[in-house]
Write an enzyme that holds these catalytic residues in place. Structure first.
Site: not given
Ligand code: F6R
Length: 612
Positions: A2, A27, A73, A99-100, A485, A489, A492, A508, A607
């Protein structure tokens, strides 16, 4: 999660709110809304993006000089118009963005309902705005600020809020606990936002609110106090962020821009930290605390998602070169599982945003148990950066694409520097090797450029696999976290199911998935595990899996064995993760674009995960 904005001053507030919300859209993008005061209180909100909100208000009155806005969000209540913020109290005196999560909202709601309050939405936020209204009505002398503080004293959970009271027309009230809030200081005007990105266009002077701070903001004055009404002195900080950092430029997406920025962001992260003759590393942020780090019995790296993957690379590097025991923990598990910790432990939180709720809470728990707490954060002034004993900033610049790319390589760069420095101080590494590994790191940006120019080839390969249902990613050693990773990617941003695995674990279980429909991405650069991973490739091949391999330039053996290759320049295995991850970022990007996905704002994600 948010994004919230607010403005009070002489400017026309609408464009400030809209462009602020666009900057904060990373966000959350389930719904958006604004409230503007111009004699009347106009609240406009709708499901969808900020662009939907713009269409929604196109023919409406948006004049005014005081206002608040929100991009959501969803937590409590599905994404729809009704649950969109801002929320207005039953009697219409207060309007609020939040936000929260208000954890005790159900209990508070029942109490308010018994007192005759009615609710229009399913949100916890509407409960908070009505609680404020309730206190406001409870005494003749009550003012908005006192009502806000009393309400917040009853709240369990996290909040960043901005509140407007119809009867106090020239004032906004902001408060935070757990969710970030920044106040920008202009001349005769103030800006409020979840981060500095909506503010830097107007001023570089900001105040970061601390937990339980309440800001009473008039056009010409700002007062800070605690929820308990104690005065709080404030510290004005300069933000180093340019508008260019916040724009896509010639790129189609922020993610692509950020992938291509990596030669620079990695260099920015090590520049000034490695001596020009590559003889030593200086981590200024850790100088005072280094003696404590040297005595640590073990180092625990915590993070979430991509940052957790960076931590895994760090574990391998620190253990191999500095010979200090390292554990890597998901912050969300660590915080709740009552781990054994004491003053002999160093806990390092890795976080791009510096605001991830689980990482922050895990860190606080570690501090309470006596551990030394450090941070590797990207966002300057973020909560984790401010609450740690010391730390090292990554200099990746603003990361806007929801899928993390340049932050990951910047985190790994810092961990590389840290592992080497610790190895040297502990006398675990020969000076020649120390110098040559620093040199290897310094060469990464140029090597990366040579990978990035291969993007048309990566795009062609992506076109072949874009319709797959599942994908498997395999790697060993330093390249195992890269496989994780790569899979993250892909899933997501393209919504294709992908799993990352340590290649040795394949037989396994995951080998059961292999058939001629399954793309298997193997990170198989030349290192000490090479022969083993070639065997894994043979095993996949024997079962007719389609293999895409990240290989070291000139590896004709693998080229002949697999379906497609992404070549990376020869490098020391220690720095190979920084190179090997980049073709995988591009591969995911192109697949997602070809599948018609919203790369920068993938569904359900956001994010800066400020809720647990
Ligand atoms: C994946 C991604 C998330 C963040 C995770 C941690 O592409 O962006 O998995 O890595 O939410 O976020 P931070 O690094 O901001 O603590």
């Amino acid at each position: 999660m948010c994004g919230i904005v607010g403005y009070i001053g002489d400017k026309n507030v609408y464009p400030i709110l809209i462009s602020g919300l666009q900057r904060l859209e990373y966000r959350g993008y389930d719904s958006a809304g604004i409230a503007i005061f111009n004699g009347d209180l106009n609240v406009y909100k709708c499901k969808g993006r900020v662009s939907d909100l713009e269409n929604h208000v196109a023919d409406k009155d948006t004049g005014g000089h005081v206002g608040i806005g929100h991009t959501r969000w969803a937590t409590h209540g599905e994404p729809n118009d009704r649950n969109a913020h801002p929320h207005t109290s039953m009697n219409g005196n207060f309007v609020l963005v939040h936000n929260g999560i208000i954890e005790n909202y159900a209990e508070l709601k029942t109490t308010l309902q018994k007192k005759g309050f009615t609710f229009q939405s399913d949100t916890d936020t509407e409960v908070l705005v009505n609680l404020i209204e309730y206190f406001y009505q409870s005494g003749e002398e009550m003012d908005a600020e006192t009502a806000v503080r009393l309400a917040l004293s009853k709240v369990v959970g996290a909040y960043g809020i901005v509140v407007f009271c119809k009867n106090e027309k020239n004032r906004l009230i902001a408060a935070r606990k757990g969710s970030p809030l920044v106040i920008g200081l202009g001349r005769g005007e103030y800006f409020i936002a979840s981060d500095a990105s909506p503010i830097v266009e107007y001023t570089d002077s900001v105040i970061y609110l601390n937990d339980l701070d309440v800001a009473i903001i008039n056009k010409d004055s700002l007062t800070l106090k605690t929820v308990e009404n104690a005065p709080v002195p404030f510290k004005v900080t300069k933000v180093d962020m340019s508008i260019g950092d916040l724009e896509k430029g010639d790129f189609d997406h922020f993610m692509l821009k950020e992938i291509f920025e990596q030669p620079k962001t990695i260099e920015d992260t090590f520049r000034g930290r490695i001596k020009p003759d590559h003889s030593d590393i200086v981590l200024g942020g850790l100088l005072d605390i280094f003696p404590k780090i040297m005595q640590a019995r073990r180092i625990i790296l915590i993070g979430c998602g991509t940052s957790w993957h960076a931590a895994l690379v760090g574990e391998y590097m620190i253990e191999e070169y500095a010979r200090v025991p390292v554990e890597v923990e998901y912050a969300s598990e660590f915080r709740y599982r009552n781990p054994i910790l004491d003053k002999n432990d160093v806990v390092i939180a890795i976080s791009q945003s510096g605001e991830t709720a689980d990482t922050l809470a895990a860190l606080r728990m570690a501090k309470e148990k006596g551990a030394t707490i450090l941070g590797i954060c990207n966002v300057v002034g973020s909560s984790i950066a401010r609450e740690t004993d010391a730390g090292v900033y990554t200099h990746a610049g603003v990361e806007i694409g929801v899928a993390s790319t340049k932050a990951f390589t910047a985190q790994v760069t810092v961990l590389t520097l840290f592992a080497l420095k610790l190895a040297k101080e502990k006398g675990q590494i020969a000076p020649e090797l120390y110098g040559s590994l620093i040199h290897e790191l310094a060469e990464v940006p140029d090597k990366l450029k040579s990978i990035l120019v291969m993007h048309p080839h990566i795009k062609e390969v992506a076109a072949k696999y874009k319709d797959a249902i599942n994908a498997l990613y395999l790697g060993r050693g330093y390249l195992f976290p890269v496989a994780l990773e790569g899979a993250l990617k892909l899933k997501e941003i393209s919504y294709m199911h992908a799993e990352g695995y340590a290649a040795g674990e394949m037989k396994h279980g995951p080998i059961a998935l292999v058939d001629d429909n399954l793309p298997v991405v193997v990170v198989a650069a030349k290192d000490s595990y090479y022969e083993k991973i070639v065997s894994n490739i043979q095993e996949v091949k024997a079962r007719r899996g389609n293999i895409i391999a990240v290989v070291t330039e000139g590896d004709d053996t693998l080229k002949a064995m697999v379906n497609d290759v992404f070549e990376i320049p020869k490098s020391h295995p220690f720095v190979t993760p920084l190179l090997a991850v980049v073709p995988l970022q591009l591969f995911s990007y192109y697949i997602a674009v070809m599948r018609g996905c919203d790369v920068d704002q993938p569904r359900n994600l956001a994010k800066s995960v400020t809720v647990e």
